[in-house]
Design an enzyme around this catalytic site. Structure first.
Site, mmCIF file in Angstrom:
data_model
loop_
_atom_site.group_PDB
_atom_site.id
_atom_site.type_symbol
_atom_site.label_atom_id
_atom_site.label_comp_id
_atom_site.label_asym_id
_atom_site.label_seq_id
_atom_site.Cartn_x
_atom_site.Cartn_y
_atom_site.Cartn_z
ATOM 1 N N ARG A 182 78.130 45.009 -25.743
ATOM 2 C CA ARG A 182 77.295 44.658 -24.575
ATOM 3 C C ARG A 182 77.132 43.124 -24.494
ATOM 4 O O ARG A 182 76.861 42.459 -25.479
ATOM 5 C CB ARG A 182 75.927 45.334 -24.718
ATOM 6 C CG ARG A 182 74.936 45.014 -23.590
ATOM 7 C CD ARG A 182 74.010 43.883 -23.947
ATOM 8 N NE ARG A 182 72.949 43.692 -22.949
ATOM 9 C CZ ARG A 182 72.106 42.679 -22.951
ATOM 10 N NH1 ARG A 182 72.175 41.770 -23.891
ATOM 11 N NH2 ARG A 182 71.181 42.568 -22.026
ATOM 12 N N VAL A 183 77.294 42.612 -23.312
ATOM 13 C CA VAL A 183 77.077 41.182 -23.103
ATOM 14 C C VAL A 183 75.976 41.030 -22.063
ATOM 15 O O VAL A 183 76.004 41.675 -21.012
ATOM 16 C CB VAL A 183 78.374 40.493 -22.620
ATOM 17 C CG1 VAL A 183 78.102 39.037 -22.258
ATOM 18 C CG2 VAL A 183 79.457 40.577 -23.691
ATOM 19 N N GLY A 184 74.992 40.189 -22.375
ATOM 20 C CA GLY A 184 73.873 39.995 -21.449
ATOM 21 C C GLY A 184 74.098 38.815 -20.516
ATOM 22 O O GLY A 184 75.229 38.376 -20.297
ATOM 23 N N THR B 164 65.493 33.840 -19.824
ATOM 24 C CA THR B 164 65.329 34.821 -20.897
ATOM 25 C C THR B 164 64.701 36.083 -20.328
ATOM 26 O O THR B 164 63.844 36.006 -19.441
ATOM 27 C CB THR B 164 64.450 34.275 -22.041
ATOM 28 O OG1 THR B 164 64.230 35.333 -22.989
ATOM 29 C CG2 THR B 164 63.093 33.775 -21.561
ATOM 30 N N THR C 125 65.176 35.083 -26.989
ATOM 31 C CA THR C 125 66.288 34.169 -26.729
ATOM 32 C C THR C 125 65.779 32.731 -26.699
ATOM 33 O O THR C 125 64.613 32.505 -26.416
ATOM 34 C CB THR C 125 66.866 34.567 -25.357
ATOM 35 O OG1 THR C 125 67.484 35.827 -25.513
ATOM 36 C CG2 THR C 125 67.853 33.574 -24.799
HETATM 37 N N1 ASP Z 1 68.497 37.792 -21.878
HETATM 38 C C1 ASP Z 1 68.894 38.225 -23.190
HETATM 39 C C2 ASP Z 1 69.885 39.346 -23.054
HETATM 40 O O1 ASP Z 1 69.711 40.202 -22.217
HETATM 41 C C3 ASP Z 1 67.769 38.695 -24.013
HETATM 42 C C4 ASP Z 1 66.621 37.739 -24.107
HETATM 43 O O2 ASP Z 1 66.413 36.917 -23.237
HETATM 44 O O3 ASP Z 1 65.886 37.795 -25.090
HETATM 45 O O4 ASP Z 1 70.801 39.398 -23.831
#
Ligand code: ASP
Length: 350
Positions: free
Chosen positions: A243-245, A266, A215
């Site tokens: 899915r939403v992060g 991230t 990210t």
């Molecule tokens: N935090 C992001 C997510 O879970 C992934 C990432 O940081 O690479 O969607």
């Protein structure tokens, strides 16, 4: 009596300050605590994860360092020219989104059905206004759409088709979803799919085989004393459709408040949502008056670790002090030091 009391107090203060100075691997205490004059500051990340020395070829590593330097310098120059923290954050994130190296924009990972669903958010520390988009499939630069949501809509978070319709109304061009296809991400997707089908991987154990996240994010302090933060991602490889992060969740992946700090995160998103990571860093500064590095360390090295999550954050406070902390092997990151020079790092110590 009074003497005993004050010696006890002295011991407690000494103990507390040793605690506060504790450095963790992946924590960048000391060298970052000198604000520039005028006080502007800029920090970016390109994701945290299993990025061990030797896992990148020298050529790939050089590519990452070059792109990180380009993005951090672009944001910093914008701030020097008098642009706002928000503008610098958007500008640098767009550069990283356009690069296939990072899991955001062009380099986004695929979901379980082989599609890209992108998330992003941005926050203005001056007004506490925020904008975010989730699960968009045809937006080249989701960070710019997040900013439009903040500035041109009455809402904070728009998802999927609605977000894309809003983009068109705002004059943004949609891209063919094919734009996001890259060989490297497709191979990662196929590998994961095979492992899932052969059931060699626990369905709930996704991040153990994630290898790296990727990210992107940025935090800035402009010369007007305003803070801003932004984050953009393709999410996690082989995530469920829909899915939403944490990235588009204000307070989890992104937070900015002129009274405290700006934070971009991230890592394994579900944990960052449950812990409200970005807002928690700000709250520790607000309620416990922790310096920024200690606040980021407490959340990442203690709370996140304890819950079993991994990842990292970048943060900047209203004086330009920087906090960086991660509990993974590496984190792509870059900041501008007190001499105005870019510092690019990938591993724990360089
Ligand atoms: N935090 C992001 C997510 O879970 C992934 C990432 O940081 O690479 O969607």
């Amino acid at each position: 009596m009074k003497q005993i009391f004050s010696s006890i107090l002295a011991v407690i203060v000494l103990f507390m300050s040793t605690l506060a100075q504790k450095t963790y691997p992946g924590s960048e205490l000391k060298q970052l605590q000198s604000p520039q004059n005028p006080r502007i500051g800029f920090v970016i990340h390109g994701g945290a994860g299993v990025i061990s020395r030797g896992s990148l070829t020298p050529e790939k590593e050089a590519e990452y360092r070059k792109k990180l330097e380009e993005a951090v310098m672009a944001g910093y120059r914008a701030l020097q020219e008098g642009k706002t923290a928000l503008e610098a954050v958007e500008l640098a994130i767009r550069i990283l989104e356009d690069s296939p190296l990072f899991n955001a924009g062009k380099g986004a990972v695929f979901n379980a059905e082989g599609k890209n669903e992108l998330d992003a958010s941005i926050m203005d520390g001056k007004t506490l206004k925020a904008g975010a988009v989730a699960a968009v499939q045809r937006i080249k630069n989701p960070i710019s759409l997040a900013r439009l949501v903040m500035e041109k809509s009455p809402h904070v978070l728009l998802v999927g088709e609605g977000a894309e319709r809003f983009a068109v109304k705002q004059g943004m061009e949609l891209v063919d979803p094919q734009y996001f296809w890259t060989k490297e991400r497709w191979e990662q997707y196929l590998k994961m799919k095979k492992e899932r089908e052969e059931k060699t991987v626990n369905m709930l154990g996704m991040p153990e085989v994630q290898q790296k996240y990727g990210t992107v994010g940025a935090v800035a302090l402009d010369k007007y004393g305003n803070l801003a933060a932004g984050t953009s991602t393709g999410g996690m490889n082989y995530k469920m459709v829909g899915r939403v992060g944490d990235t588009p969740i204000i307070g989890a992946g992104t937070y900015a408040n002129n009274e405290t700090c700006a934070v971009s995160a991230t890592g394994w998103g579900e944990y960052f949502i449950r812990l409200n990571v970005a807002r928690d860093v700000s709250a520790l500064m607000e309620y416990r008056a922790l310096p920024i590095q200690q606040a980021t360390d407490l959340v990442i090295q203690q709370k996140l670790k304890k819950l079993g999550g991994d990842g990292g954050v970048i943060a900047i406070d209203k004086f330009g002090n920087i906090g960086i902390s991660f509990n993974t092997e590496g984190m792509y990151r870059a900041y501008i030091n007190s001499e105005g020079k870019p510092v690019v790092m990938i591993y724990k110590d360089e």
